[in-house]
Design an enzyme around this catalytic site. Structure first.
Site, PDB file in Angstrom:
ATOM      1  CE  LYS A 130       0.854  -1.097 -12.227  1.00 54.02           C
ATOM      2  NZ  LYS A 130       1.125  -2.134 -11.527  1.00 54.02           N
TER       3      LYS A 130
HETATM    4  N1  GLU Z   1      -1.630  -2.019  -8.840  1.00 57.92           N
HETATM    5  C1  GLU Z   1      -1.215  -2.682  -8.022  1.00 57.92           C
HETATM    6  C2  GLU Z   1       0.437  -3.646  -7.626  1.00 57.92           C
HETATM    7  O1  GLU Z   1       0.906  -2.956  -8.790  1.00 57.92           O
HETATM    8  C3  GLU Z   1      -2.133  -4.073  -7.170  1.00 57.92           C
HETATM    9  C4  GLU Z   1      -2.448  -5.139  -8.573  1.00 57.92           C
HETATM   10  C5  GLU Z   1      -3.772  -6.145  -8.274  1.00 57.92           C
HETATM   11  O2  GLU Z   1      -3.692  -5.741  -7.639  1.00 57.92           O
HETATM   12  O3  GLU Z   1      -3.586  -7.041  -9.568  1.00 57.92           O
HETATM   13  O4  GLU Z   1       0.590  -4.528  -6.997  1.00 57.92           O
END
Ligand code: GLU
Length: 422
Positions: free
Chosen positions: A111
């Site tokens: 993240k």
């Molecule tokens: N930010 C989204 C999540 O928390 C998507 C992450 C992604 O598509 O890699 O799942």
């Protein structure tokens, strides 16, 4: 055991660690493997000087945490929000590990986050910050290393700038470095809707298990961004009534049902729900406590707490956001026993699943139709739901712990089989 001797220490990181421990206890994981599976693998902290429109230079701080790289490249979004902290990003990266693993995706978890209120930036400032963040993390990411995506406060346009920055650095078009791009730049059909579509799919599936038809379903959604608005639309089109919605400016409640098309038109024109006259005005906190069939927190972490968990009046709690329920609230909800909780790592996994499809399409240069994308998505969601519900029965535990047991077991197994290098 509490992980306090780390730079990630924070309430939300602690929340993720305690959830991990409950699942690791069920798995009977030994101390060494437990610690190795829990700790984030690595992180970078970057300072980004950005030239503002007034000519002054402002320095922004950003992070990228890679929690697990044992089961594939890291995967997870980038958040632009003024309250971002390293501990929060680490917790979100940890949840990505379990989410990807639970869905059977060949990824680890990661993240990113930047401390900024994106709404306070002009479009040109936002572009410069997005490009600078990508520039700073280039040595750390790549289609086989770590693949970012959108999260709170970022969107397709931000992904396009980041992809362009990375591709310019490589000297060639390299769309597989990031997902959630515009379709014209290798984005997948259906990615924009995917998280909300997945949330709606789970809501419908659990309501079906409870024998509640669409015409008897009233839905309240906290957070009307990408996830909340797409989930609302999918459930509205299915025949459910949307009785409450909100964004950071406040909430709107209407027991007779909100005219969703009018709400979306208001947002398209004014950017926020402020001034929307489709119902009574409530605060976000009040909205969560209104009576409904389905409550969908689709904004930020830690909004369902020990203060309001006992007052919820919903039958299904569907976690569109990551980490919306504190561990204290979790316990109250499971003691109450009258709410079906669909945990975040299961409930919002549609987004990363279609991100995986996008990455696959980029690597193969072969693009799918939207019905193909949704058909494959629904199959993967159905498989995850069945395995979580089976595990819940097997261990007689909460649905959250069951989902985490499955996600964590695969990562731990991979680590144990790979052994230690050197
Ligand atoms: N930010 C989204 C999540 O928390 C998507 C992450 C992604 O598509 O890699 O799942």
């Amino acid at each position: 055991m509490a992980l306090t001797n780390t730079i990630y220490s924070s309430p939300v990181f602690q929340q993720a660690c305690s959830q991990f421990d409950a699942a690791a206890d069920i798995l009977g994981m030994d101390a060494g493997l437990r610690e190795r599976t829990k700790r984030p693998r690595r992180c970078v902290v970057v300072s980004m000087p950005v030239r503002m429109d007034n000519g002054k230079i402002e320095i922004f701080e950003g992070y990228r945490v890679q929690h697990n790289l044992s089961t594939g490249p890291a995967k997870g979004g980038i958040r632009f929000h003024h309250d971002v902290t390293l501990g929060e990003v680490a917790a979100l990266a940890m949840w990505m590990s379990w989410k990807c693993s639970l869905a059977g995706l060949p990824y680890g978890g990661g993240k990113g986050g930047v401390i900024v209120d994106p709404r306070a930036l002009s479009i040109t400032e936002l572009e410069r910050l997005s490009r600078r963040y990508m520039q700073e993390i280039i040595p750390f990411i790549g289609p086989n290393v770590d693949i970012p995506a959108p999260d709170v406060g970022t969107n397709e346009q931000v992904m396009a700038w980041m992809m362009d920055t990375y591709s310019n650095h490589q000297g060639h078009y390299d769309p597989g470095v990031i997902t959630g791009k515009p379709v014209s730049l290798g984005g997948s059909l259906g990615r924009r809707e995917a998280t909300g579509e997945g949330v709606a799919w789970f809501v419908k599936a659990y309501l079906q298990d409870l024998n509640i038809p669409p015409e008897k379903t009233k839905v309240i959604i906290q957070g009307f961004g990408n996830v909340g608005s797409e989930a609302a639309l999918a459930l509205y089109n299915w025949g459910a009534e949307i009785t409450g919605i909100s964004d950071y400016t406040g909430g709107v409640y209407n027991a007779k049902g909100i005219d969703l098309k009018a709400a979306l038109a208001h947002i398209a024109q004014h950017k926020t729900l402020q001034g929307f006259r489709g119902g009574d005005t409530l605060t976000n906190e009040q909205l969560l406590e209104q009576e409904c069939t389905v409550l969908i927190p689709a904004a930020l972490e830690r909004v369902i707490t020990e203060k309001n968990a006992g007052k919820l009046k919903c039958r299904v709690l569907a976690e569109g956001a990551n980490g919306p329920t504190t561990n204290e609230a979790d316990k109250i909800i499971s003691d109450r026993g009258d709410i079906e909780l669909i945990p975040d790592v299961l409930c919002n996994s549609g987004g990363v699943i279609v991100s995986y499809f996008e990455w696959l399409q980029n690597l193969q240069n072969y693009y799918w139709t939207k019905p193909e994308v949704f058909d494959k998505l629904h199959r993967m969601l159905a498989k995850a739901k069945a395995s979580v519900d089976e595990t819940m029965k097997k261990y007689n535990c909460s649905r959250r712990t069951a989902a985490l047991v499955l996600g964590i077991a695969r990562v731990a197994e991979a680590k144990a089989s790979r052994g230690l290098f050197p």
